[in-house]
Design an enzyme around this catalytic site. Structure first.
Site, short mmCIF file in Angstrom:
data_model
loop_
_atom_site.label_atom_id
_atom_site.label_comp_id
_atom_site.label_asym_id
_atom_site.label_seq_id
_atom_site.Cartn_x
_atom_site.Cartn_y
_atom_site.Cartn_z
N PRO A 2 0.85 -1.21 0.00
CG PRO A 2 -0.64 -1.53 1.75
CD PRO A 2 0.66 -2.02 1.19
CD GLU A 3 4.03 2.91 -2.69
OE1 GLU A 3 4.34 3.90 -1.99
OE2 GLU A 3 4.85 2.03 -3.00
CG HIS A 90 -3.02 -14.25 6.75
ND1 HIS A 90 -1.89 -14.83 7.29
CD2 HIS A 90 -3.27 -14.92 5.60
CE1 HIS A 90 -1.47 -15.80 6.50
NE2 HIS A 90 -2.28 -15.88 5.47
NE ARG A 109 5.64 -10.42 2.08
CZ ARG A 109 6.46 -9.85 1.20
NH1 ARG A 109 5.95 -9.21 0.16
NH2 ARG A 109 7.76 -9.90 1.37
NE ARG A 151 20.26 16.36 0.81
CZ ARG A 151 19.77 15.53 1.70
NH1 ARG A 151 19.79 14.24 1.46
NH2 ARG A 151 19.25 15.98 2.80
#
Ligand SMILES: [Zn+2]
Length: 270
Positions: A2-3, A90, A109, A151
């Protein structure tokens, strides 16, 4: 995984069912998530959920006494179900509410987490060092320009760094760099202010679009599936290596950066 857009849509999906409700019971079937679910999570019982916020990919269930910090990890999802719905494999945690519903965390997971803190949540070690939210005014091109001076890191890694800005996952980094016409390999410190203004706008647009598309799946949120899933949006570069650029027709190239697929147009992105 999931983002940020999926987590935001989860937040929008669960909010009407949780906000203002008091917690009747917390059932922990398996505390062995990424970090063990602490026994103190039971302090939630009897408390009213007064806010459901998101910080980066953490969902924060706020009460007047403390805050539950929830992360979906690699494979987690949330469902709102009637109490008494049998738990499957789960289904690690249920938070039962006074309205007869429960919030169920499923995570095959087990890289997700459910923690509890009574300190100001922004100071929690998981949250304290995070960069700004991409969809707030604190994040803009000037900010990226300032943070990038000196950077030498590649701009793609730079914008995927959670301490710079949160929530720019691999797909969104690829798409926003294409939108801004910036090569993913260019040194972050070598990009000028104007180009960062464009890039910040692209990052905001690609994330907002994903959240908007996810919002259309909200009506199914309490269905048997419960997963908002990946939002199928029209991707310009990600997953399109070897296909023609939608702008100039050149063939898109793929390289690996930090082990992640990086697709770009060799002509449009400099
Ligand atoms: Zn091109």
């Amino acid at each position: 995984m999931p983002e940020l857009p999926e987590v935001e849509v989860s937040r929008l999906g669960i909010t009407p069912h949780l906000l203002g409700e008091s917690v009747m019971r917390v059932v922990v079937r398996n505390p062995s998530l990424r970090w063990p679910v602490p026994a103190e999570i039971q302090e939630l019982v009897g408390l009213t959920i007064v806010g459901i916020r998101r910080r980066a990919k953490y969902l924060l269930l706020e009460t007047d006494w403390g805050t539950a910090i929830l992360h979906l990890g690699m494979s987690g999802n949330l469902k709102v179900l009637p109490q008494g719905t049998p738990a499957g494999k789960h289904d690690h945690v249920d938070i039962e509410l006074a309205n007869g519903k429960l919030l169920r965390l499923n995570d095959p997971r087990r890289f997700g987490c459910l923690l509890w803190t009574r300190e100001p949540v922004e100071q929690h070690p998981l949250l304290a060092r995070l960069g700004p939210e991409p969809l707030t005014e604190a994040f803009d091109g000037d900010y990226l320009y300032q943070r990038s001076r000196g950077r030498k890191t590649a701009v793609k890694q730079f914008i995927m760094d959670n301490q710079i800005v949160v929530g720019v996952g691999n797909i969104y980094a690829n798409e926003s760099l294409f939108g801004a016409g910036i090569s993913p390999k260019r040194e972050a410190g070598n990009i000028g202010r104007e180009r960062y203004l464009t890039l910040a706008g692209e990052i905001k647009a690609v994330l907002a679009r994903a959240i908007g598309q996810g919002g259309t799946t909200l009506k199914d949120f309490t269905g048997s599936d419960g997963k908002p899933g990946y939002f199928v949006q029209e991707l310009q570069v990600y997953g399109r290596a070897g296909q023609p650029c939608t702008r100039c027709g050149a063939l898109l190239r793929e390289v690996r950066m930090n082990g992640r697929s990086t697709v770009f147009c060799p002509l449009c992105q400099r």
